[in-house]
Design a protein around this motif. Structure first.
Motif, PDB file in Angstrom:
ATOM      1  N   HIS A 269      -6.298  10.223   7.958  1.00  0.00           N
ATOM      2  CA  HIS A 269      -6.770  10.820   6.708  1.00  0.00           C
ATOM      3  C   HIS A 269      -7.811   9.926   6.056  1.00  0.00           C
ATOM      4  CE1 HIS A 269      -6.451  12.358   2.513  1.00  0.00           C
ATOM      5  NE2 HIS A 269      -6.171  13.500   3.124  1.00  0.00           N
ATOM      6  N   LYS A 270      -8.668  10.511   5.242  1.00  0.00           N
ATOM      7  CA  LYS A 270      -9.763   9.742   4.626  1.00  0.00           C
ATOM      8  C   LYS A 270      -9.270   8.754   3.577  1.00  0.00           C
ATOM      9  CE  LYS A 270     -10.717  13.318   1.160  1.00  0.00           C
ATOM     10  NZ  LYS A 270     -11.725  14.271   0.623  1.00  0.00           N
ATOM     11  N   ASP A 271      -8.087   8.990   2.997  1.00  0.00           N
ATOM     12  CA  ASP A 271      -7.577   8.105   1.949  1.00  0.00           C
ATOM     13  C   ASP A 271      -6.775   6.959   2.569  1.00  0.00           C
ATOM     14  OD1 ASP A 271      -7.001   7.945  -1.179  1.00  0.00           O
ATOM     15  OD2 ASP A 271      -5.160   7.426  -0.110  1.00  0.00           O
ATOM     16  N   SER A 272      -7.139   5.720   2.239  1.00  0.00           N
ATOM     17  CA  SER A 272      -6.497   4.559   2.863  1.00  0.00           C
ATOM     18  C   SER A 272      -5.048   4.383   2.405  1.00  0.00           C
ATOM     19  CB  SER A 272      -7.295   3.283   2.554  1.00  0.00           C
ATOM     20  OG  SER A 272      -7.323   3.040   1.159  1.00  0.00           O
ATOM     21  N   ILE A 273      -4.733   4.764   1.154  1.00  0.00           N
ATOM     22  CA  ILE A 273      -3.348   4.666   0.684  1.00  0.00           C
ATOM     23  C   ILE A 273      -2.451   5.576   1.513  1.00  0.00           C
ATOM     24  CG2 ILE A 273      -1.800   5.132  -1.260  1.00  0.00           C
ATOM     25  CD1 ILE A 273      -3.463   2.666  -1.689  1.00  0.00           C
ATOM     26  N   ARG A 274      -2.900   6.794   1.773  1.00  0.00           N
ATOM     27  CA  ARG A 274      -2.128   7.736   2.582  1.00  0.00           C
ATOM     28  C   ARG A 274      -1.977   7.210   4.012  1.00  0.00           C
ATOM     29  NH1 ARG A 274      -1.077  13.771   2.723  1.00  0.00           N
ATOM     30  NH2 ARG A 274      -1.515  13.712   0.491  1.00  0.00           N
ATOM     31  N   ARG A 275      -3.060   6.718   4.587  1.00  0.00           N
ATOM     32  CA  ARG A 275      -2.997   6.213   5.967  1.00  0.00           C
ATOM     33  C   ARG A 275      -2.030   5.035   6.073  1.00  0.00           C
ATOM     34  NH1 ARG A 275      -8.585   6.055   5.435  1.00  0.00           N
ATOM     35  NH2 ARG A 275      -8.637   3.810   5.856  1.00  0.00           N
ATOM     36  N   LYS A 276      -2.128   4.123   5.110  1.00  0.00           N
ATOM     37  CA  LYS A 276      -1.306   2.917   5.165  1.00  0.00           C
ATOM     38  C   LYS A 276       0.174   3.235   4.998  1.00  0.00           C
ATOM     39  CE  LYS A 276      -0.842  -1.664   3.167  1.00  0.00           C
ATOM     40  NZ  LYS A 276      -1.398  -2.659   2.230  1.00  0.00           N
ATOM     41  N   GLY A 277       0.500   4.112   4.048  1.00  0.00           N
ATOM     42  CA  GLY A 277       1.898   4.466   3.834  1.00  0.00           C
ATOM     43  C   GLY A 277       2.493   5.198   5.016  1.00  0.00           C
ATOM     44  N   VAL A 278       1.714   6.087   5.637  1.00  0.00           N
ATOM     45  CA  VAL A 278       2.204   6.827   6.802  1.00  0.00           C
ATOM     46  C   VAL A 278       2.408   5.879   7.981  1.00  0.00           C
ATOM     47  CG1 VAL A 278       1.532   8.530   8.542  1.00  0.00           C
ATOM     48  CG2 VAL A 278       1.287   9.067   6.122  1.00  0.00           C
ATOM     49  N   ALA A 279       1.458   4.978   8.214  1.00  0.00           N
ATOM     50  CA  ALA A 279       1.604   4.009   9.306  1.00  0.00           C
ATOM     51  C   ALA A 279       2.852   3.152   9.112  1.00  0.00           C
ATOM     52  CB  ALA A 279       0.360   3.133   9.408  1.00  0.00           C
ATOM     53  N   SER A 280       3.095   2.719   7.884  1.00  0.00           N
ATOM     54  CA  SER A 280       4.289   1.907   7.597  1.00  0.00           C
ATOM     55  C   SER A 280       5.567   2.711   7.775  1.00  0.00           C
ATOM     56  CB  SER A 280       4.214   1.345   6.177  1.00  0.00           C
ATOM     57  OG  SER A 280       3.153   0.443   6.043  1.00  0.00           O
TER      58      SER A 280
END
Length: 458
Positions: A269-280
């Protein structure tokens, strides 16, 4: 100045909304960390210590009530609580079940205008294990209704009623039902993913993007109970709470799914907060070894994650874990055939994940999935080595390179000649990973990556 600010506090409960707004707008600049009068205004009198819970002061109670006020007041009240919730002293007063029920219901309601601020607040609160447990077990009251002129049903969370979350007109007349809160939050998170593409708020079906719910899920999956929620099959129709009611659809697809499957696509996803939380969240779920087959298997296969005895389609997480690491490189035909279709023939402008913390989280998730022989064999067969080999050549961060080298050692290393049975191996590795996970959780406060989930000074 301090005396003048203290005189404003009683006006937070004034009958005149303009007085409440004026008082709050002058107190708001004192809520970020480091503000000169923050402690005096908001933390004096909280007390607590030992077994004694911190007491809720009048100003905190007022701010909680103002979150239900008209839009401009609620907006500033949410901002104030987001800034103040970085302090452990406020986690208790802000995590009482009634307020958390309002926050969750407010986020779930598509018409809530300050839903993104509420998601930030919930992200800070779920840094506490006590708040996580409340959210995991929470049920909220909803009424299912069909908006005028639309065919699809929507959920109206009864406890979201407030000045910035209008009640549908006409008022829903359906029967109230209690539903688990977490599946509703996951669905809201999925729906919010595309809302950022619509600039006109009035045209959005959901007012908030809810990217910060990704860090809520990351906080929740730190605990074994939270992981089980994401790795226990749930009906695709969240209004059906009894699994015995779930049957196959007309095209033969089972109407069950793992909640984790709904969020894994957002690693790109373009939003880094969303990407980071999903990866974690994915990484945290990988600590449950019995779920590795479900996490890795394609949707065409149905897999059981114990202790549940219900099978659901696989999550197929490999392509979503590899896409952040993949670049525009071309592979030999033999290597290309190993890759998932979404990883084949990537465009020449394909870029790797820019955030090193996300890259290392993804690599660590792949390492966890290598802890059983079945997992290693599956990752080898799906082209993981080929992708990380090219990724390693381009990676500049030394910490990330070291983790990639660990992953390659597990994928290319020699396998033992005697192999334990799958269940026996899973039990052994599960105990080892749980021990390692306990150590990592105990040092969480020292981990700068985890601290990035704390939202401050907005």
């Amino acid at each position: 100045m301090q005396a003048q600010l203290l005189e404003l506090v009683p006006f937070l409960r004034d009958r005149n909304p303009q007085a409440r707004q004026l008082a709050l707008s002058n107190l708001l600049p004192q809520t970020p960390q480091g503000s000169p009068y923050r402690d005096t205004l908001f933390f004096k009198g909280l007390g607590g210590g030992g077994l004694q819970k911190p007491k809720e002061t009048d100003v905190i109670r007022d701010l909680k009530l103002l979150c239900r006020d008209q839009l401009n007041i609620a907006h500033d009240a949410f901002r104030a609580l987001v800034n103040l919730s970085d302090s452990p002293m406020l986690i208790g007063p802000l995590s009482d079940p009634s307020f958390l029920t309002f926050i969750v219901s407010y986020i779930v309601n598509p018409q809530s205008i300050c839903a993104d601020l509420a998601a930030m607040l919930l992200s800070n609160l779920t840094a506490s294990s006590a708040a996580c447990l409340i959210v995991i077990t929470m049920k909220i009251k909803v009424i299912q209704y069909k908006p005028y002129g639309e065919d699809a049903f929507q959920m109206y969370p009864v406890d979201s009623r407030s000045g910035s979350s209008p009640t549908p007109v006409p008022h829903p007349t359906g029967q109230e039902m209690e539903l688990n809160a977490l599946p509703l939050l996951i669905d809201a998170f999925v729906q919010g993913a595309t809302m950022g593409d619509i600039d006109d708020l009035s045209k959005r079906k959901r007012k908030g993007e809810l990217n910060f719910l990704a860090s809520v899920f990351a906080n929740i999956t730190v605990s074994p109970a939270g992981r089980l929620v994401f790795l226990t099959p749930q009906p695709s129709d969240i209004t059906k709470t009894d699994l015995s009611q779930v049957t196959e659809t007309q095209d033969g697809k089972i109407a069950l799914e793992y909640p984790l499957a709904k969020i894994v696509p957002f690693t790109e996803h373009k939003d880094s907060i969303r990407r980071k939380g999903v990866a974690s969240s994915i990484k945290n779920c990988c600590f449950l070894v019995k779920a590795h087959k479900a996490i890795l298997s394609p949707e065409s296969e149905r897999v059981v994650v114990q202790p549940s005895k219900v099978a659901a389609p696989g999550i197929d997480a490999v392509p979503y874990l590899l896409l952040p690491l993949a670049g525009p490189e071309e592979f030999d035909l033999d290597d290309q055939e190993k890759l998932h279709p979404s990883l084949q023939f990537l465009p020449p402008d394909k870029k790797r994940e820019a955030d090193a913390n996300i890259r290392i989280t993804v690599v660590e998730a792949l390492i966890l999935l290598c802890h059983t022989r079945w997992g290693r064999d599956y990752l080898r067969s799906t082209g993981v080595y080929e992708i990380v080999r090219e990724f390693h050549l381009q990676e500049k961060e030394e910490k990330v390179r070291e983790e990639v080298e660990r992953l390659v050692q597990m994928l290319k290393g020699e396998e033992p000649s005697i192999q334990a049975a799958d269940e026996e191996e899973e039990d052994i590795v599960d105990a080892e990973l749980n021990k390692a996970d306990t150590i990592s959780v105990s040092t969480k406060a020292e981990d700068s990556d985890e601290e990035d989930f704390k939202i401050e000074e907005i």
